[in-house]
Scaffold this motif. Structure first.
Motif, PDB file in Angstrom:
ATOM      1  N   LEU A   1       0.822  -1.214   0.000  1.00 36.41           N
ATOM      2  CA  LEU A   1       0.000   0.000   0.000  1.00 36.41           C
ATOM      3  C   LEU A   1       0.856   1.264   0.000  1.00 36.41           C
TER       4      LEU A   1
ATOM      5  N   ARG B   1       2.080   1.764  -3.527  1.00 36.15           N
ATOM      6  CA  ARG B   1       1.021   2.295  -4.384  1.00 36.15           C
ATOM      7  C   ARG B   1       0.823   3.786  -4.158  1.00 36.15           C
ATOM      8  N   ALA B   2       1.076   4.235  -2.905  1.00 37.39           N
ATOM      9  CA  ALA B   2       0.879   5.656  -2.580  1.00 37.39           C
ATOM     10  C   ALA B   2       2.063   6.524  -2.991  1.00 37.39           C
TER      11      ALA B   2
ATOM     12  N   SER C   1      -8.643  -7.703  -1.242  1.00 41.42           N
ATOM     13  CA  SER C   1      -9.497  -7.172  -0.184  1.00 41.42           C
ATOM     14  C   SER C   1     -10.952  -7.313  -0.599  1.00 41.42           C
TER      15      SER C   1
ATOM     16  N   GLU D   1     -13.037  -4.883  -0.802  1.00 40.44           N
ATOM     17  CA  GLU D   1     -13.387  -3.743  -1.656  1.00 40.44           C
ATOM     18  C   GLU D   1     -12.735  -3.814  -3.033  1.00 40.44           C
TER      19      GLU D   1
ATOM     20  N   GLN E   1      -1.398   7.155   6.328  1.00 45.30           N
ATOM     21  CA  GLN E   1      -2.706   7.730   6.000  1.00 45.30           C
ATOM     22  C   GLN E   1      -2.831   7.963   4.497  1.00 45.30           C
ATOM     23  N   LYS E   2      -1.774   8.470   3.893  1.00 40.18           N
ATOM     24  CA  LYS E   2      -1.778   8.710   2.448  1.00 40.18           C
ATOM     25  C   LYS E   2      -1.976   7.400   1.684  1.00 40.18           C
ATOM     26  N   ALA E   3      -1.481   6.300   2.277  1.00 41.61           N
ATOM     27  CA  ALA E   3      -1.606   4.982   1.640  1.00 41.61           C
ATOM     28  C   ALA E   3      -2.962   4.335   1.907  1.00 41.61           C
ATOM     29  N   GLY E   4      -3.834   5.037   2.617  1.00 46.15           N
ATOM     30  CA  GLY E   4      -5.162   4.497   2.910  1.00 46.15           C
ATOM     31  C   GLY E   4      -5.220   3.660   4.161  1.00 46.15           C
ATOM     32  N   VAL E   5      -4.177   3.746   4.995  1.00 50.63           N
ATOM     33  CA  VAL E   5      -4.120   2.985   6.242  1.00 50.63           C
ATOM     34  C   VAL E   5      -4.421   3.924   7.405  1.00 50.63           C
TER      35      VAL E   5
ATOM     36  N   LYS F   1      -5.947  -0.754  10.824  1.00 50.59           N
ATOM     37  CA  LYS F   1      -5.435   0.403  11.565  1.00 50.59           C
ATOM     38  C   LYS F   1      -4.093   0.102  12.226  1.00 50.59           C
TER      39      LYS F   1
END
Length: 322
Positions: A18, A21-22, A46, A48, A164-168, A142
């Protein structure tokens, strides 16, 4: 930012993938999965979405070189290789974030590296490595992030912002004690009892193993059996009380919330259960024995944790020798 990931199982693959990817420059230190990941990348399945990423792949830490950030997601059974695997990735300004299970890992890192470089991250995530280079993400994700033995610094928030930028989701805290023991309230019952169920209920009560073992149990099976759910809750309560004996106060509703969330996960095989199924060494020291020792030192009464430690130590004789 140049990031090295040491320990590319489910956890390292997921968070490293992740971050790559970010937009981060992510370097994975791989062993058996090297060829697969080098040619096919990391695939994260995942609920989603399915994500495939292609971070940099290495077989030796020396080819990665100095990093800004090192994520340590090794199994704690490999902690004796810290210097060998992490040393070539570190410089005077490298931040080392320990993402491992249990207690005592940061202390071991601090004995080898500058303690001021060390942080810890508690990962609340349901993951399994289902094939070389493939990770199944069943839920959550998280990270609770903090410095080792210090209040947060500007870099702590900067690392949290990367996640956070990576969606975590990433929460920064001044003290990790509450998070460490809060995570043990889930980890010890579901990892430990999932394995102990292979020996059976009577073995857990008597500490004597049968001649033959069954299969270890996933979380939903433990919670579907009233006796085993009762054992889960008793262990959770012992751990809450052990934390309180160390002046670490956990929420009185924590156990109930964990049971509710775990039921919603369905059939999940905790990491120690997977290790046992595959004949790997178990993370006994950090995940069970060290918490038991700290509970004893604090004067807490933890008979079910003690019994679980006895059974798990006996079960290791069924595992192949390294």
């Amino acid at each position: 930012m140049k990031i090295g990931v040491v320990g590319v199982g489910a956890l390292g693959s997921y968070y490293g993938g992740l971050l790559h990817r970010a937009g981060a420059e992510v370097h994975l230190l791989l062993r058996s999965d090297y060829d697969t990941v080098r040619f096919n990348g990391i695939r994260i399945d995942s609920i989603e979405e399915t994500v495939t990423v292609e971070p940099h792949c290495h077989q030796r830490p020396e080819t990665i070189g100095e990093c800004d950030l090192v994520l340590v997601s090794l199994k704690t059974t490999a902690n004796d290789r810290y210097q060998e695997l992490i040393g070539p990735l570190t410089g005077p300004d490298t931040a080392i974030v320990c993402l491992q299970n249990g207690l005592g890992n940061c202390e071991q890192l601090a004995a080898l590296f500058n303690p001021e470089q060390i942080l810890a991250g508690l990962c609340f995530v349901c993951l399994n490595r289902t094939a070389p280079g493939v990770v199944a993400h069943q839920g959550f994700g998280k990270i609770v992030l903090g410095e080792f033995g210090r209040p947060v610094l500007p870099r702590t928030q900067a690392i949290a912002d990367l996640f956070q930028k990576a969606g975590v989701p990433c929460e920064v805290v001044d003290r990790l004690d509450e998070g460490l023991w809060g995570k043990l309230v889930w980890n010890i019952p579901f990892n430990g009892l999932g394995v102990a169920a292979a020996a059976g209920w009577d073995a857990l009560q008597a500490g004597k193993l049968p001649e033959q073992l069954g299969a270890p149990w996933p979380t939903d099976r433990l919670l579907a059996d009233p006796r085993w759910e009762g054992e889960v809750r008793v262990l959770m309560q012992e751990l809450v009380e052990a934390a309180a004996a160390q002046e670490i106060i956990l929420s009185p509703t924590l156990a109930d919330r964990m049971v509710i969330n775990t039921r919603a996960m369905g059939a999940y095989y905790a990491s120690t259960v997977v290790d046992f199924q595959l004949g790997r060494s178990l993370e006994l020291e950090s995940l069970f024995l060290e918490p038991f020792r700290r509970a004893q030192v604090a004067g807490a009464t933890v008979p079910r944790l003690e019994a679980l430690c006895v059974v798990l130590e006996k079960l290791t004789r069924y595992l192949p020798r390294p």
